[in-house]
Design a protein around this motif. Structure first.
Motif, short mmCIF file in Angstrom:
data_model
loop_
_atom_site.label_atom_id
_atom_site.label_comp_id
_atom_site.label_asym_id
_atom_site.label_seq_id
_atom_site.Cartn_x
_atom_site.Cartn_y
_atom_site.Cartn_z
N TYR A 40 40.59 32.71 40.28
CA TYR A 40 39.34 32.78 39.71
C TYR A 40 38.45 33.73 40.27
CZ TYR A 40 40.83 28.17 37.79
OH TYR A 40 41.69 27.20 36.96
N ARG A 41 37.51 34.27 39.68
CA ARG A 41 36.82 35.50 40.30
C ARG A 41 35.50 34.55 40.50
NH1 ARG A 41 38.00 37.73 35.56
NH2 ARG A 41 35.76 37.31 34.56
N TRP A 42 34.74 34.91 41.55
CA TRP A 42 33.68 34.30 42.01
C TRP A 42 32.85 33.98 40.92
CZ3 TRP A 42 28.92 36.52 41.32
CH2 TRP A 42 28.63 37.94 40.90
N GLU A 43 32.46 34.80 39.85
CA GLU A 43 31.59 34.50 38.94
C GLU A 43 31.93 33.46 38.00
OE1 GLU A 43 33.52 38.26 37.20
OE2 GLU A 43 33.09 37.46 39.07
N HIS A 88 35.82 36.33 47.17
CA HIS A 88 35.73 37.18 45.90
C HIS A 88 36.68 36.60 44.97
CE1 HIS A 88 34.37 40.94 48.63
NE2 HIS A 88 33.65 40.02 48.77
N LEU A 89 37.60 36.37 45.12
CA LEU A 89 38.83 35.48 44.21
C LEU A 89 39.14 34.29 44.98
CD1 LEU A 89 41.22 38.59 43.47
CD2 LEU A 89 39.39 37.50 41.88
N GLU A 90 39.23 33.18 44.25
CA GLU A 90 39.65 32.02 44.79
C GLU A 90 40.94 31.53 43.96
OE1 GLU A 90 37.96 27.47 44.65
OE2 GLU A 90 36.62 28.84 45.34
N MET A 91 42.08 31.09 44.69
CA MET A 91 43.42 30.90 44.32
C MET A 91 43.32 29.35 44.48
SD MET A 91 47.05 32.57 44.59
CE MET A 91 47.11 32.18 46.29
N ARG A 92 43.53 28.62 43.37
CA ARG A 92 43.91 27.11 43.57
C ARG A 92 45.15 26.67 43.43
NH1 ARG A 92 38.45 25.21 40.25
NH2 ARG A 92 37.15 26.26 41.62
N VAL A 93 45.93 26.47 44.51
CA VAL A 93 47.36 25.92 44.51
C VAL A 93 47.63 24.73 44.21
CG1 VAL A 93 49.51 26.19 45.90
CG2 VAL A 93 47.45 27.95 46.35
N ALA A 94 48.61 24.47 43.62
CA ALA A 94 49.10 23.11 43.11
C ALA A 94 49.37 22.19 44.36
CB ALA A 94 50.23 23.14 41.96
#
Length: 424
Positions: A261-264, A67-73
Motif C-alpha cells: 500500500y502507498r502511504w496515502e 512511503h510504501l507499507e507491505m503487509r505480510v501474511a
C-alpha cells in the motif's frame, strides 16, 4: 475619453485636492481597512494550516507508514524467525526505486505502570532504526534517556504521553501484557521491559501508544500468533508520480503472500479529514473577504452621488460613459490593492511568529484558567512555518478580482448618469 483621462479622473477620486473630509471618502478608506483586516486572518490561516498539515503528513509518512507499507501474511515460512523475516525484507532492497527497507512486527497490548495501565502498540523494529532512519533521527525529540535499541535485552523506547500516563522515566521498568495460547486456552503473558528513552514526535495522536523494542526481543518475548508483519519501504520521494510503478514492482516480487500500500492509501481517512478541514477554513476566510469587499461597492455608490456634478461636467465636454465607469472601477481596484498592502504584511508576520504568539496567548489566558490553545493531543506542539507563495498569490489575485467586480455595478451606473439632470 482616453485611458489617460480615465486614470487622471480616478486619481482625483482617490486623492482629491478638496473635499478631503467627505463621507464618501471616509467610506472608501473604511473599505480599504476592512479589506486589509479580512486578508490578515486569511493569510494566517493558509500559512498555519499548510504548515500544520505538512508537518503532520511528514510525521505520518516518516514515522508510521513510510512511503510504501507491505503487509505480510502471518504463518508463512518467512515469518517463522527474526533471521528469516529480516532476510525476506532485504529482498526488496533490490527493487528499482527502493532506497531503504525496515522490517517491523507489531502487536496490540496493555502497558502496566506502577498504579495504572493503558493500551499500547508494540513495534518491533531494527535496533539501529533511530540512527539509520532519517525521519526517526530528525522528527523524534529526545525527552529523557538515550534513543538506542542496540544495547539489546528488554530495552524499550516509549512516547512522552505514555511516560506521563504511567509515570515512567528513563531507567524505570514496566510490564507489557499480551496473550498466548496454552493448549486451547488463551492466557495472559507478562513481559517486563526497561525504559531506555522517552521521545515525542510533537504529534501526540500519532505516537501516544507507541513502544519500540528490538525486533529480536519481540520474537523472543511475544507470541507471534497475533502479530502483524510489515515491511516499510522508502523511496527517493514519497510524492513522486513513480510511486505507483514502484508499488507494482514491489508487489510483483512479494507474490501472493503480501499486500503493498502507498502511504496515502494507508492513511486515506486521515488525509481526507485534513483536506476537508483546510478547505472549510479557507472557504470561511474567503467569505470574510467577500463581505469586506461589499464595502467597496457601497463606498463607490456614495462617491458617485458626491461626484454627480463633476460627472455631468465631464460628460458635457465629451467624456464617454465607458471612460467614467472605468475611472470608478479603477478606484475600486485601488481599494482592493491598498487593502492587500495593509493586510498582507501583517498576515505574513503573524504566520512567521505564530508559535510565539500562541505561546504568549497561552501564558496570558492561563493567568485566569488552564487552557492549551495548541493541545498536542490534536495538533503539533510546534507549527512548522511554511509560506505557500503560490496560494498567497492566488489569494491576492482573488481579492483584486472581487474588489473590481464589486465596483462594476455602481461604476456602470455612474457612466449612465444624465448630465442635464445632475446639473439641474
Amino acid at each position: 475619453m482616453t485611458l489617460k483621462a480615465s486614470l487622471y479622473f480616478a486619481k482625483s477620486l482617490i486623492f482629491p485636492k478638496t473635499e478631503k473630509n467627505s463621507s464618501a471618502r471616509k467610506s472608501l478608506y473604511g473599505a480599504i481597512i476592512c479589506i486589509g483586516l479580512s486578508v490578515v486572518p486569511l493569510i494566517a490561516v493558509i500559512s498555519v494550516t499548510n504548515g500544520m498539515i505538512n508537518g503532520m503528513t511528514e510525521r505520518i509518512i516518516g514515522l508510521s507508514s513510510s512511503h510504501l507499507e507491505m503487509r505480510v501474511a502471518n504463518g508463512i515460512e518467512e515469518t517463522k524467525s527474526v533471521q528469516k523475516f529480516t532476510a525476506y525484507a532485504e529482498r526488496f532492497a533490490g527493487v528499482k526505486g527502493i532506497t531503504a527497507v525496515y522490517p517491523e512486527v507489531t502487536i496490540s497490548a496493555l502497558a502496566v505502570g506502577k498504579n495504572i495501565r493503558t493500551g499500547a502498540y508494540i513495534r518491533g523494529v531494527s535496533d539501529d532504526i533511530f540512527s539509520r532512519n532519517e525521519s526517526f533521527k530528525t522528527l523524534f525529540e529526545l525527552i529523557d534517556g538515550k534513543a538506542d535499541l542496540s544495547t539489546g535485552g528488554n530495552t524499550a523506547i516509549i512516547g512522552k504521553k505514555m511516560a506521563e500516563t504511567l509515570n515512567l522515566h528513563a531507567g524505570d521498568t514496566f510490564r507489557i501484557i499480551t496473550t498466548k495460547k496454552s493448549g486451547t486456552v488463551v492466557v495472559p503473558k507478562l513481559t517486563t521491559v526497561k525504559v531506555g528513552a522517552i521521545v515525542t514526535s510533537g504529534y501526540q495522536e500519532l505516537d501516544e501508544l507507541w513502544i519500540f523494542i528490538p525486533i529480536q526481543t519481540f520474537f523472543k518475548s511475544f507470541s507471534m500468533e497475533n502479530a502483524d508483519f510489515n515491511v516499510l519501504l522508502e523511496t527517493e520521494n514519497a510524492f513522486s508520480p513513480r510511486l505507483v510503478a514502484i508499488q507494482r514492482a514491489v508487489k510483483k516480487v512479494a507474490g501472493n503472500y503480501a499486500n503493498v500500500y502507498r502511504w496515502e492509501q494507508v492513511n486515506s481517512a486521515r488525509f481526507e479529514n485534513f483536506s476537508s478541514t483546510k478547505v472549510m477554513l479557507v472557504f470561511i476566510m474567503m467569505m470574510i473577504v467577500l463581505v469586506a469587499s461589499i464595502n467597496i461597492s457601497s463606498a463607490i455608490v456614495m462617491l458617485v452621488m458626491e461626484r454627480r456634478r463633476e460627472i455631468a461636467i465631464l460628460k458635457s465636454v465629451g467624456a464617454t460613459p465607458r471612460g467614467i465607469s472605468l475611472s470608478f472601477m479603477l478606484t475600486g481596484l485601488f481599494c482592493g490593492f491598498s487593502g492587500l498592502c495593509l493586510g498582507l504584511p501583517v498576515g505574513l508576520l503573524i504566520s512567521v511568529f505564530s508559535n510565539q504568539l500562541i505561546r504568549g496567548l497561552e501564558r496570558l489566558v492561563n493567568l485566569f484558567t488552564d487552557v492549551r490553545l495548541m493541545d498536542p493531543a490534536y495538533y503539533l506542539q510546534t507549527i512548522p512555518v511554511q509560506i505557500p507563495v503560490g496560494q498567497i498569490i492566488f489569494v491576492c489575485a482573488g481579492t483584486l478580482v472581487l474588489s473590481f467586480l464589486m465596483s462594476v455595478l455602481p461604476a456602470v451606473k455612474a457612466g449612465k448618469e444624465k448630465p442635464l439632470e445632475a446639473l439641474k
